[in-house]
Design a protein around this motif. Structure first.
Motif, PDB file in Angstrom:
ATOM      1  N   ALA A 136     -24.682 -61.899 -33.290  1.00 18.57           N
ATOM      2  CA  ALA A 136     -24.217 -61.593 -31.936  1.00 18.57           C
ATOM      3  C   ALA A 136     -24.595 -62.685 -30.946  1.00 18.57           C
ATOM      4  CB  ALA A 136     -24.777 -60.247 -31.483  1.00 18.57           C
ATOM      5  N   ILE A 137     -25.823 -63.176 -31.018  1.00 20.76           N
ATOM      6  CA  ILE A 137     -26.240 -64.193 -30.036  1.00 20.76           C
ATOM      7  C   ILE A 137     -25.566 -65.534 -30.322  1.00 20.76           C
ATOM      8  CG2 ILE A 137     -28.287 -65.144 -31.197  1.00 20.76           C
ATOM      9  CD1 ILE A 137     -29.692 -64.946 -28.446  1.00 20.76           C
ATOM     10  N   ALA A 138     -25.272 -65.828 -31.575  1.00 26.24           N
ATOM     11  CA  ALA A 138     -24.510 -67.043 -31.877  1.00 26.24           C
ATOM     12  C   ALA A 138     -23.112 -66.950 -31.273  1.00 26.24           C
ATOM     13  CB  ALA A 138     -24.429 -67.250 -33.391  1.00 26.24           C
ATOM     14  N   ALA A 139     -22.509 -65.770 -31.372  1.00 21.35           N
ATOM     15  CA  ALA A 139     -21.189 -65.559 -30.769  1.00 21.35           C
ATOM     16  C   ALA A 139     -21.277 -65.643 -29.252  1.00 21.35           C
ATOM     17  CB  ALA A 139     -20.631 -64.205 -31.204  1.00 21.35           C
ATOM     18  N   ASN A 140     -22.309 -65.034 -28.668  1.00 22.53           N
ATOM     19  CA  ASN A 140     -22.469 -65.077 -27.211  1.00 22.53           C
ATOM     20  C   ASN A 140     -22.608 -66.501 -26.703  1.00 22.53           C
ATOM     21  OD1 ASN A 140     -22.405 -62.308 -27.200  1.00 22.53           O
ATOM     22  ND2 ASN A 140     -24.603 -62.036 -26.907  1.00 22.53           N
ATOM     23  N   GLY A 141     -23.445 -67.292 -27.381  1.00 23.13           N
ATOM     24  CA  GLY A 141     -23.635 -68.669 -26.970  1.00 23.13           C
ATOM     25  C   GLY A 141     -22.352 -69.479 -27.037  1.00 23.13           C
ATOM     26  N   THR A 142     -21.526 -69.203 -28.037  1.00 25.20           N
ATOM     27  CA  THR A 142     -20.258 -69.904 -28.180  1.00 25.20           C
ATOM     28  C   THR A 142     -19.280 -69.503 -27.082  1.00 25.20           C
ATOM     29  OG1 THR A 142     -20.616 -69.919 -30.577  1.00 25.20           O
ATOM     30  CG2 THR A 142     -18.414 -70.446 -29.804  1.00 25.20           C
ATOM     31  N   VAL A 143     -19.274 -68.218 -26.728  1.00 22.43           N
ATOM     32  CA  VAL A 143     -18.401 -67.739 -25.646  1.00 22.43           C
ATOM     33  C   VAL A 143     -18.705 -68.488 -24.354  1.00 22.43           C
ATOM     34  CG1 VAL A 143     -17.870 -65.779 -24.148  1.00 22.43           C
ATOM     35  CG2 VAL A 143     -17.990 -65.455 -26.618  1.00 22.43           C
ATOM     36  N   VAL A 144     -19.980 -68.554 -23.988  1.00 22.73           N
ATOM     37  CA  VAL A 144     -20.372 -69.225 -22.744  1.00 22.73           C
ATOM     38  C   VAL A 144     -20.065 -70.726 -22.812  1.00 22.73           C
ATOM     39  CG1 VAL A 144     -22.319 -69.798 -21.254  1.00 22.73           C
ATOM     40  CG2 VAL A 144     -22.135 -67.508 -22.233  1.00 22.73           C
ATOM     41  N   PHE A 145     -20.323 -71.327 -23.967  1.00 23.51           N
ATOM     42  CA  PHE A 145     -20.141 -72.771 -24.123  1.00 23.51           C
ATOM     43  C   PHE A 145     -18.677 -73.177 -23.946  1.00 23.51           C
ATOM     44  CE2 PHE A 145     -19.572 -76.613 -26.760  1.00 23.51           C
ATOM     45  CZ  PHE A 145     -20.536 -77.438 -26.196  1.00 23.51           C
ATOM     46  N   TYR A 146     -17.761 -72.374 -24.480  1.00 18.71           N
ATOM     47  CA  TYR A 146     -16.350 -72.745 -24.473  1.00 18.71           C
ATOM     48  C   TYR A 146     -15.533 -72.084 -23.364  1.00 18.71           C
ATOM     49  CZ  TYR A 146     -16.039 -75.589 -28.672  1.00 18.71           C
ATOM     50  OH  TYR A 146     -16.147 -76.624 -29.575  1.00 18.71           O
ATOM     51  N   HIS A 147     -16.142 -71.215 -22.577  1.00 17.04           N
ATOM     52  CA  HIS A 147     -15.370 -70.398 -21.644  1.00 17.04           C
ATOM     53  C   HIS A 147     -14.589 -71.249 -20.641  1.00 17.04           C
ATOM     54  CE1 HIS A 147     -14.427 -66.365 -20.440  1.00 17.04           C
ATOM     55  NE2 HIS A 147     -14.731 -66.598 -19.173  1.00 17.04           N
ATOM     56  N   VAL A 148     -15.252 -72.193 -20.001  1.00 15.07           N
ATOM     57  CA  VAL A 148     -14.593 -72.987 -18.957  1.00 15.07           C
ATOM     58  C   VAL A 148     -13.485 -73.855 -19.547  1.00 15.07           C
ATOM     59  CG1 VAL A 148     -14.899 -74.824 -17.265  1.00 15.07           C
ATOM     60  CG2 VAL A 148     -16.568 -72.975 -17.414  1.00 15.07           C
ATOM     61  N   ILE A 149     -13.808 -74.584 -20.588  1.00 15.29           N
ATOM     62  CA  ILE A 149     -12.825 -75.521 -21.135  1.00 15.29           C
ATOM     63  C   ILE A 149     -11.621 -74.777 -21.732  1.00 15.29           C
ATOM     64  CG2 ILE A 149     -13.901 -75.687 -23.429  1.00 15.29           C
ATOM     65  CD1 ILE A 149     -13.197 -78.665 -23.399  1.00 15.29           C
ATOM     66  N   TYR A 150     -11.854 -73.593 -22.308  1.00 15.82           N
ATOM     67  CA  TYR A 150     -10.734 -72.817 -22.840  1.00 15.82           C
ATOM     68  C   TYR A 150      -9.829 -72.324 -21.718  1.00 15.82           C
ATOM     69  CZ  TYR A 150      -8.031 -68.913 -24.556  1.00 15.82           C
ATOM     70  OH  TYR A 150      -6.998 -68.065 -24.828  1.00 15.82           O
ATOM     71  N   LEU A 151     -10.422 -71.781 -20.657  1.00 13.59           N
ATOM     72  CA  LEU A 151      -9.606 -71.271 -19.550  1.00 13.59           C
ATOM     73  C   LEU A 151      -8.799 -72.396 -18.910  1.00 13.59           C
ATOM     74  CD1 LEU A 151     -12.049 -68.728 -17.854  1.00 13.59           C
ATOM     75  CD2 LEU A 151     -10.118 -68.239 -19.365  1.00 13.59           C
ATOM     76  N   VAL A 152      -9.394 -73.572 -18.764  1.00 13.35           N
ATOM     77  CA  VAL A 152      -8.652 -74.704 -18.212  1.00 13.35           C
ATOM     78  C   VAL A 152      -7.465 -75.057 -19.121  1.00 13.35           C
ATOM     79  CG1 VAL A 152      -8.793 -77.173 -17.687  1.00 13.35           C
ATOM     80  CG2 VAL A 152     -10.612 -75.629 -16.936  1.00 13.35           C
ATOM     81  N   SER A 153      -7.670 -74.967 -20.441  1.00  9.49           N
ATOM     82  CA  SER A 153      -6.579 -75.261 -21.374  1.00  9.49           C
ATOM     83  C   SER A 153      -5.442 -74.255 -21.261  1.00  9.49           C
ATOM     84  CB  SER A 153      -7.104 -75.289 -22.814  1.00  9.49           C
ATOM     85  OG  SER A 153      -7.332 -73.962 -23.301  1.00  9.49           O
ATOM     86  N   ARG A 154      -5.759 -73.079 -20.695  1.00 10.12           N
ATOM     87  CA  ARG A 154      -4.739 -72.037 -20.519  1.00 10.12           C
ATOM     88  C   ARG A 154      -4.074 -72.118 -19.145  1.00 10.12           C
ATOM     89  NH1 ARG A 154      -2.558 -69.409 -24.544  1.00 10.12           N
ATOM     90  NH2 ARG A 154      -2.245 -67.592 -23.184  1.00 10.12           N
ATOM     91  N   GLY A 155      -4.370 -73.164 -18.391  1.00 11.87           N
ATOM     92  CA  GLY A 155      -3.727 -73.345 -17.101  1.00 11.87           C
ATOM     93  C   GLY A 155      -4.511 -72.818 -15.923  1.00 11.87           C
ATOM     94  N   VAL A 156      -5.719 -72.314 -16.150  1.00  9.31           N
ATOM     95  CA  VAL A 156      -6.578 -71.837 -15.068  1.00  9.31           C
ATOM     96  C   VAL A 156      -7.235 -73.049 -14.412  1.00  9.31           C
ATOM     97  CG1 VAL A 156      -8.575 -70.395 -14.490  1.00  9.31           C
ATOM     98  CG2 VAL A 156      -6.967 -69.675 -16.274  1.00  9.31           C
ATOM     99  N   SER A 157      -7.364 -73.039 -13.087  1.00  6.40           N
ATOM    100  CA  SER A 157      -7.956 -74.175 -12.392  1.00  6.40           C
ATOM    101  C   SER A 157      -9.438 -74.303 -12.727  1.00  6.40           C
ATOM    102  CB  SER A 157      -7.785 -74.027 -10.884  1.00  6.40           C
ATOM    103  OG  SER A 157      -8.616 -73.007 -10.376  1.00  6.40           O
ATOM    104  N   GLN A 158      -9.972 -75.508 -12.552  1.00  2.00           N
ATOM    105  CA  GLN A 158     -11.389 -75.757 -12.838  1.00  2.00           C
ATOM    106  C   GLN A 158     -12.282 -74.858 -11.991  1.00  2.00           C
ATOM    107  OE1 GLN A 158     -12.551 -77.939 -15.122  1.00  2.00           O
ATOM    108  NE2 GLN A 158     -14.736 -77.790 -14.662  1.00  2.00           N
ATOM    109  N   VAL A 159     -11.942 -74.716 -10.703  1.00  2.00           N
ATOM    110  CA  VAL A 159     -12.762 -73.882  -9.813  1.00  2.00           C
ATOM    111  C   VAL A 159     -12.752 -72.435 -10.280  1.00  2.00           C
ATOM    112  CG1 VAL A 159     -12.970 -72.978  -7.467  1.00  2.00           C
ATOM    113  CG2 VAL A 159     -12.452 -75.400  -7.836  1.00  2.00           C
TER     114      VAL A 159
END
Length: 432
Positions: A254-277
């Motif tokens: 679970a904590i390995a998954a949690n750490g990955t979620v936080v690590f990739y959250h910003v860059i993934y959302l930006v790849s989906r067209g969400v602004s950096q802010v």
């Protein structure tokens, strides 16, 4: 003087809440060495010193591993001697490390300072030692107590990051910030720890929750809370059980998954067209709701089985991660991030509750400390494994599919982790 103060306060309310408040504030202050706080001053450090990001992130790794080594020792200390001396000394060591960082003439001194600060903060002020305090002082309200304790560190990280950003905008440099954090740790943690903390409720004539043994009845509207306190569990005995190995597996995945979620959250959302802010705002919301999740799930455990709640939280987390693959707007990202925070961070306090109910409070610090050491390794490995998957498939779908599979695997471990048979009395007990 401190004994008279304890007696006076203890006559007005259950003194365990005061102990929990002091311990939680220590966890809050410990976030001054957190990765989130270091990240808020990272640019200032690199511009001033010329040190690379890799060099500074390696210091973070060294400090995190130091905290992992300290955690079992700190947990065992709380079990045997209580938190009073431990928290005071940890605050002083953390302060010394922060001062070294602020005054560091070279990278080696910066490394030493961060290892001292992070080792004391993560290993003794927060983490397993902090959760052990909640477990030792509470029974019926153990869920909310663990939730409050677990919430303090992420809340402190967010608050310290905001405070650091504000101070930099008003002319403070990074060295002054670390120096100020060191002074703050001494002034705000050492006096209350020495004056107000005590070894256990029994040390001041109480029992967990404040009532006598004969009054350990179920609170109105609450379910009966099973506990392993009546059985003489030791760390060695607990390690022989299938239940503890499965719980460690669940928590590690679970904590390995949690750490990955936080690590990739910003860059993934930006790849989906969400602004950096909006993406940065989304990850901040995820962190804040994740902190609140500890209290929410802890409170629910007073009405429902914590093992059932852990299973449900991990299944819902898997579903939420898959739903994240459909996000294509800033609003959707913000809403789903808030929901994800509540789902993916539930396992922390719930696992602590299951451990205390299966194995009791007398060896909880040792058991939780050992588990924390393994979890820290998993926290670092999660993003590494996910990055390798991305390099092979060049797809975020593969990463988030792996994360969802991790949460499903964690839920499966919880399903299998049934209460162990109590150990027979005597030194040669062999729990099953």
């Amino acid at each position: 003087m401190s004994d008279r103060l304890v007696a006076r306060l203890g006559g007005r309310f259950y003194y365990g809440w005061m102990v929990l408040a002091v311990a939680s504030f220590g966890g809050f202050i410990s976030a001054g060495s957190s990765q989130m706080y270091i990240g808020s001053v990272l640019l200032a450090i690199t511009e001033d010193t010329g040190w690379t990001h890799t060099a500074i992130s390696s210091a973070l790794l060294a400090g995190t591993l130091t905290g992992g080594l300290v955690s079992p020792l700190a947990g065992a200390w709380v079990d045997r001697r209580g938190p009073r001396l431990l928290m005071g000394v940890a605050a002083l060591v953390m302060a010394a490390g922060l001062l070294l960082m602020g005054w560091s003439p070279n990278l080696a001194v910066f490394y030493l300072g961060y290892m001292l600060a992070r080792g004391a903060a993560q290993g003794a002020l927060g983490g397993a030692a902090q959760r052990a305090i909640a477990v030792h002082w509470f029974l019926h309200y153990r869920g909310r107590a663990l939730g409050i304790a677990s919430m303090s560190v992420p809340l402190g990280g967010a608050a310290m990051a905001f405070a650091g950003a504000w101070a930099q905008r008003h002319g403070w440099d990074w060295r002054e910030l670390f120096t100020a954090m060191g002074v703050l740790a001494v002034v705000t943690v050492v006096p209350p720890a020495w004056m107000l903390l005590r070894r256990s409720p029994e040390a001041i004539g109480l029992l967990p929750d404040g009532g006598p043994v004969a009054d350990r009845t179920t609170k109105p509207g609450r379910r009966p809370r099973p506990t392993g306190d009546e059985y003489p569990w030791t760390l060695t005995q607990a390690l022989r059980t299938r239940a503890l190995r499965l719980l460690m597996g669940a928590a590690v995945v679970a904590i390995a998954a949690n750490g990955t979620v936080v690590f990739y959250h910003v860059i993934y959302l930006v790849s989906r067209g969400v602004s950096q802010v909006q993406a940065v705002t989304a990850v901040s919301i995820l962190a804040l709701t994740g902190a609140l999740a500890n209290v929410v799930w802890g409170y629910l455990s007073e009405f429902f089985s914590e093992r059932l709640l852990a299973i449900v939280s991990q299944l819902l987390a898997a579903g939420g991660i898959l739903l994240l693959l459909t996000v294509d707007s800033g609003t959707g990202a913000l809403v789903l991030s808030a929901v994800l925070g509540l789902l993916v961070r539930g396992e922390g306090s719930l696992t602590g509750l299951i451990l205390s109910n299966y194995f009791g409070r007398f060896a909880f610090g040792r058991i939780a400390g050992l588990m924390a050491s393994v979890q820290l390794v998993a926290l670092g490995l999660g993003p590494v494994i996910a990055s390798a998957v991305y390099d092979v498939f060049q797809s975020y779908v593969a990463i988030y599919g792996l994360i969802a599979a991790g949460y499903l695997g964690s839920a499966s471990f919880y399903v299998l982790a049934r209460r162990p048979v109590p150990p027979p009395s005597g030194p040669s007990s062999q729990p099953s």
